[in-house]
Scaffold this motif. Structure first.
Motif, short mmCIF file in Angstrom:
data_model
loop_
_atom_site.label_atom_id
_atom_site.label_comp_id
_atom_site.label_asym_id
_atom_site.label_seq_id
_atom_site.Cartn_x
_atom_site.Cartn_y
_atom_site.Cartn_z
N GLU A 121 5.93 0.37 4.60
CA GLU A 121 4.51 0.39 4.27
C GLU A 121 3.72 0.93 5.46
O GLU A 121 3.97 0.57 6.61
N LYS A 122 2.79 1.82 5.16
CA LYS A 122 2.00 2.42 6.23
C LYS A 122 1.01 1.43 6.83
O LYS A 122 0.55 0.51 6.18
N ASP A 156 5.91 5.16 3.57
CA ASP A 156 6.67 6.29 4.07
C ASP A 156 8.15 6.05 3.78
O ASP A 156 8.60 4.90 3.70
N GLY A 193 0.84 -1.19 0.00
CA GLY A 193 0.00 0.00 0.00
C GLY A 193 0.87 1.24 0.00
O GLY A 193 2.01 1.24 -0.49
N LYS A 194 0.37 2.31 0.58
CA LYS A 194 1.15 3.54 0.66
C LYS A 194 2.36 3.33 1.55
O LYS A 194 2.33 2.57 2.52
N LYS A 203 8.43 6.68 -6.26
CA LYS A 203 7.10 6.58 -6.86
C LYS A 203 6.67 5.12 -6.90
O LYS A 203 7.50 4.25 -7.20
N LYS A 261 10.97 11.47 0.16
CA LYS A 261 9.82 11.41 -0.74
C LYS A 261 10.20 11.12 -2.19
O LYS A 261 9.32 11.08 -3.05
#
Length: 502
Positions: free
Chosen positions: A501-502, A451, A448-449, A481, A478
């Motif tokens: 992964e968050k 950090d 998933g998203k 991608k 950051k």
């Protein structure tokens, strides 16, 4: 000087594989080492209960908190070379009755034994860390080590349990990890492997499991670097019921007679240091090949209980104290080495960075009431997500860091999945000048998203000082991608990145 002024992107490819045999990255890979050496114990960990520096039973509170924050899993003590001159009964009982000795290995200074067994084991309890005691084989006796095991582990009626209670400790500490001597090929006695293997058998036989917990974890004093004959003899001559681990010592040192400066090093010296650091992969593979021949069931662990960078001491300090600064070069050593350990987690079950405070590649430095955390510390903190996580095998098609006609792999990577199913990927770019782009194919894994966190700086020689302790700290990252099962990451020169992964 080595800086990041030149930026030229290159591409590397990483493929994550689905975990098949649930290899767990033992948290004990992230262990530490505190020897009675220089300012490691006294003035580093221990200032005494009467010190104006805030402390708990004499141990600095700032050090305690710092080690808790990196979830220190184990701590090796009292050495090192010091272990084979240390007689544990000198460090128990009333302070005024403890003998004073001379630390002949490290600086010829007086050792008053004010920090002993109770101090160390109580500290480990405070930290939530497993103690790893190194026994005296070089100048000790079988009964001495057997009595130490009984003293710290026996909960019944026995002479040593009685002595422990008289010294103020009712319940045993239940110490599991034991080193049977240290560097027996050198400062532990200059022994041959054949002689030591027989001696080990004798010592290990009399190390009783006094807490009936299923057995001690006995670690044989293993090879230095590429002494494969040493590993061969130990694995051949020691029965498996007497041994749980074999040690390996390897330092990232340029030349033993000229180790180079800790801070004002050249790119040539940096490249040579990283060449030694990355050789850890070869050393582990070749030692494991020998171990597999005698132990195909993988019952005996490889324990790299001394590793790290070793340079010339800082100017004006005692050469026997091994005090050195800690730069971004050390962060590169730490990140790349820990990735190697992670990727060999099926056999590497413990490792110990040398050393914890004020000695060699320390995670913390102290100066009177001041303390600073080094770049190495921050790498250790970033990598805590790998503790006891399931290893995700990786395939790397990398790019090279080239200097003066020679090349090293520029990219290092390891990955894991936590109990909660979260993916963590640690990446290191050791190139002194080039930015490298890494494409990570997640394969069958779904992420998933995420950090990102990065440890980087403008110059390889950058470090934290007591006047500027926050010069190098991890920052939010950051520059990546995620698209269609692929993560594209842009790694600056000499940087460590953790994707979580968050």
């Amino acid at each position: 000087m080595c800086s990041s002024l030149s930026v030229l992107a290159q591409d590397a490819q990483v493929s994550l594989q689905s975990p098949e045999d649930s290899v767990v990255i033992s948290r004990h890979i992230y262990g530490h080492f505190a020897e009675h050496l220089g300012r490691s114990i006294y003035d580093g960990l221990y200032v005494g209960p009467d010190s104006d520096i805030p402390n708990t039973d004499g141990v600095r509170n700032d050090i305690i908190q710092a080690l808790k924050d990196i979830q220190i899993p184990n701590l090796r003590w009292p050495g090192g070379c010091f272990a084979d001159t240390y007689h544990w009964k000198d460090g128990i009982g009333p302070q005024e009755d403890r003998p004073t000795i001379v630390n002949t290995w490290w600086g010829g200074v007086t050792e008053d034994n004010s920090f002993g067994t109770h101090n160390f084991l109580n500290l480990c309890e405070e930290l939530g860390a497993e103690p790893y005691l190194a026994g005296n084989v070089g100048s000790g006796e079988v009964k001495e080590l057997s009595d130490w095991v009984q003293y710290v582990n026996h909960d019944g009626v026995s002479p040593m349990a009685k002595l422990r209670r008289e010294n103020g400790r009712e319940k045993p500490w239940n110490v599991k990890y034991w080193g049977v001597g240290n560097e027996m090929w050198g400062c532990g006695g200059n022994m041959t492997p054949e002689f030591y293997a027989n001696l080990y058998r004798q010592y290990a036989t009399f190390m009783g499991d006094w807490n009936n917990s299923g057995g001690l974890f006995r670690i044989a004093s293993g090879a230095s670097e590429d002494d494969y004959h040493w590993t061969e003899v130990l694995m051949r001559d020691i029965p498996k019921h007497l041994i749980e681990g074999v040690a390996l010592h390897s330092y990232s040192v340029i030349e033993w007679n000229d180790k180079g400066p800790a801070v004002e090093f050249s790119e040539d010296q940096y490249f040579k240091t990283m060449t030694k650091a990355l050789r850890m992969e070869e050393l582990i593979n070749k030692h494991l090949e020998i171990m597999d021949k005698y132990d195909p069931e993988h019952e005996v662990a490889l324990v790299v209980d001394e590793w790290g960078g070793w340079y010339n001491v800082e100017e004006g300090t005692n050469p026997g104290f091994l005090y050195q600064q800690n730069t971004m070069r050390d962060a590169m050593i730490a990140g790349a080495t820990l990735n190697i350990f992670n990727n060999h987690a099926d056999r590497v079950k413990m490792a110990n960075l040398a050393q914890t405070v004020n000695v060699l590649q320390a995670v913390a430095l102290t100066k009177e009431e001041k303390m600073l955390l080094t770049p190495t510390y921050h790498v250790m903190r970033m990598y805590t997500v790998h503790h006891d996580a399931t290893l995700i095998p990786v395939e790397l098609n990398g790019v090279n860091y080239t200097y003066n006609g020679k090349s090293l792999p520029a990219i290092s990577v390891s990955a894991s999945k936590s109990e909660e199913g979260k993916i963590h990927i640690s990446l290191v770019n050791i190139d002194s000048k080039k930015t490298n782009t890494v494409e990570i194919n997640l394969g069958d894994l779904e992420a998933g998203k995420m950090d990102g966190e990065i440890l980087s700086s403008a110059n390889l020689q950058d470090h934290n000082t007591f006047d500027d302790p926050g010069n190098i700290t991890p920052k939010e990252f950051k520059d990546f991608k995620i698209k269609n099962g692929t993560i594209e990451v842009t790694l600056p020169p000499f940087s460590v990145v953790m994707l979580s992964e968050k």
